[in-house]
Design a protein around this motif. Structure first.
Motif, short mmCIF file in Angstrom:
data_model
loop_
_atom_site.label_atom_id
_atom_site.label_comp_id
_atom_site.label_asym_id
_atom_site.label_seq_id
_atom_site.Cartn_x
_atom_site.Cartn_y
_atom_site.Cartn_z
N LEU A 178 -7.06 -0.84 -1.22
CA LEU A 178 -7.06 -0.96 0.24
C LEU A 178 -8.14 -0.04 0.79
N LEU A 179 -9.09 -0.62 1.49
CA LEU A 179 -10.14 0.12 2.17
C LEU A 179 -9.63 0.53 3.55
N VAL A 180 -9.57 1.83 3.81
CA VAL A 180 -9.17 2.34 5.13
C VAL A 180 -10.42 2.90 5.80
N MET A 181 -10.72 2.38 7.00
CA MET A 181 -11.89 2.84 7.76
C MET A 181 -11.45 3.25 9.15
N GLY A 182 -12.17 4.21 9.73
CA GLY A 182 -11.88 4.62 11.09
C GLY A 182 -12.74 5.80 11.47
N ARG A 236 0.84 -1.20 0.00
CA ARG A 236 0.00 0.00 0.00
C ARG A 236 0.87 1.25 0.00
N LYS A 237 0.25 2.34 -0.47
CA LYS A 237 0.86 3.66 -0.31
C LYS A 237 0.18 4.43 0.82
N ALA A 238 -0.96 3.92 1.28
CA ALA A 238 -1.70 4.57 2.36
C ALA A 238 -0.92 4.43 3.66
N TYR A 239 -0.43 5.54 4.16
CA TYR A 239 0.31 5.59 5.42
C TYR A 239 -0.04 6.89 6.11
N ASP A 240 0.23 6.94 7.41
CA ASP A 240 -0.01 8.21 8.10
C ASP A 240 1.26 9.04 8.21
N SER A 298 -5.71 9.42 13.51
CA SER A 298 -5.14 8.36 12.68
C SER A 298 -5.78 8.32 11.30
N TYR A 299 -7.13 8.31 11.26
CA TYR A 299 -7.82 8.27 9.97
C TYR A 299 -7.52 9.51 9.14
N LEU A 300 -7.54 10.68 9.78
CA LEU A 300 -7.28 11.93 9.06
C LEU A 300 -5.85 11.99 8.53
N ASP A 301 -4.90 11.42 9.28
CA ASP A 301 -3.50 11.38 8.81
C ASP A 301 -3.37 10.53 7.55
N PHE A 302 -4.06 9.37 7.52
CA PHE A 302 -4.04 8.54 6.32
C PHE A 302 -4.59 9.32 5.12
N LYS A 303 -5.72 9.96 5.33
CA LYS A 303 -6.37 10.70 4.26
C LYS A 303 -5.49 11.85 3.77
N SER A 304 -4.92 12.59 4.71
CA SER A 304 -4.08 13.74 4.38
C SER A 304 -2.83 13.33 3.60
#
Length: 387
Positions: free
Chosen positions: A91-95, A55-59, A101-107
């Motif tokens: 990759l589905l990210v939920m929170g 994944r590239k999704a990281y915080d 944590s969720y906002l950091d992933f999104k940002s």
């Protein structure tokens, strides 16, 4: 005593990081020895198993930056070996949608212009069937993400290393390391010398670092790797484009639950808790802790209606954790020709090709391709003094 065999570089530990480091060194025309204490392939460390998430999704931005090249290097290895190593699923990210944590992933995804889809409670089930989105949770999909075929990838990396002239010796436990301009490594079967040494020994890192007067604040954890049966076969299958998922329940990584679509075991989804119980790597199967399985049962019963909330298969793996959950990629503080890669904290497999490149660069005295300040050993002394 017989004369020591001489190499340019020795790498201790043939998991994903050591195998890619050795592969990078031999690609640079360096005579390289890869040592492994167990018989290959083995299930004793942190690199075995059929699948891992990519994944590239990281915080944190620095991980997302590294994975840009990570994807390229995985694709390059696929082309070189003619073997499929990756399957794109998203990759589905939920929170909790207002949690840090969720906002950091999104940002991080937004800042780095990573292709993603933000889902709403209204359209969630059109895109993601058989999952209930909790009230107050946000959801997004990193569309670049997917499944890495881990065992296959490790075998390919070692195969390419060997094909280029590298030497692999398994069933050789290191018994001593003597630092110096030439490093001498003694094992249960022989003595070897090299101008440089790389230690990528996972859960056994501190055991080896004791020989060179270094101790890192590493915690070894036994993780339950759980597989759960689908009520209707293929409801969550990789072929049905069901994504990997990551649930950021709380503010810490240890609160995360992650899952991969059914693939390796027919009809079984891999769903795990990103935490475990402290263990001795040589005694890990003597003690089991099931608190995480109770958490997973409750989660699955509530949010995955198509999955039976009782694990069908439970395997084990080890995480070697640093206090901040970031890697160690650095030279030894006193011996510049000893390089250390450890503490991959349960999220390092996908970085194997990049970490291998970085450890190779450090070994050759080159300027590393990335800013390694998040991964330096000196940060632990800073942390200690601030406690």
């Amino acid at each position: 005593m017989s004369t020591a065999e001489v190499y340019d570089y020795i790498v201790i530990g043939a998991g994903v990081q050591g195998s890619f480091t050795a592969y990078q060194l031999v690609k640079r025309k360096k005579k390289t020895l890869l040592l492994e204490q167990f018989t290959l392939p083995h299930t004793r460390g942190s690199s075995h198993g059929q699948t891992r998430m990519i994944r590239k999704a990281y915080d944190q931005n620095f991980y997302t930056h590294m994975m840009d090249e990570g994807y390229e290097l995985w694709a390059q290895l696929e082309r070189e070996a003619g073997v499929k190593l990756f399957r794109r699923t998203g990759l589905l990210v939920m929170g909790p949608e207002n949690s840090r944590s969720y906002l950091d992933f999104k940002s991080t995804l937004e800042k780095n212009k990573i292709p993603m889809v933000v889902l709403t409670p209204d359209n969630f089930n059109q895109h993601i069937p058989n999952v209930i989105l909790a009230d107050g949770d946000g959801a997004l999909v990193d569309t670049t993400a997917g499944v890495l075929y881990a065992d296959r990838a490790l075998k390919v990396a070692q195969g390419q290393f060997h094909k280029l002239g590298g030497v692999i010796k398994d069933q050789e436990k290191v018994t001593d390391i003597k630092p110096g301009l030439t490093v001498t490594v003694s094992t249960s079967a022989g003595v070897y010398q090299a101008k440089g040494l790389v230690i990528t020994a996972g859960a056994w890192a501190n055991e080896l670092l004791a020989h060179v007067n270094l101790h890192l604040p590493l915690e070894v954890m036994r993780i339950n790797v759980c597989y759960w049966k689908e009520k209707v076969p293929d409801s969550y299958h990789v072929n049905k484009r069901f994504p990997c998922f990551l649930l950021t329940e709380g503010e810490e990584a240890k609160d995360h639950i992650y899952g991969l679509p059914s693939n390796e075991y027919p009809g079984l989804m891999k769903i795990c808790y990103h935490y475990g119980s402290e263990t001795d790597p040589d005694q890990r199967d003597k003690k089991t802790d099931c608190a995480d399985i109770d958490i997973l049962r409750r989660y699955i019963a509530r949010y995955l209606p198509g999955v039976i909330p009782e694990p069908a298969v439970v395997e084990s793996c080890m995480y070697t954790l640093t206090p901040d959950r970031h890697f160690v990629v650095d030279r030894h503080p006193a011996y510049g020709n000893i390089v250390i890669g450890t503490g991959f904290s349960g999220h390092g497999f996908k970085f194997g090709p990049v970490i291998g490149k970085l450890l190779c660069e450090l070994s050759l005295g080159e300027v590393p391709s990335y800013d390694l300040s998040p991964f330096q050993i000196s940060r632990f002394q800073t942390m200690k003094s601030s406690l």
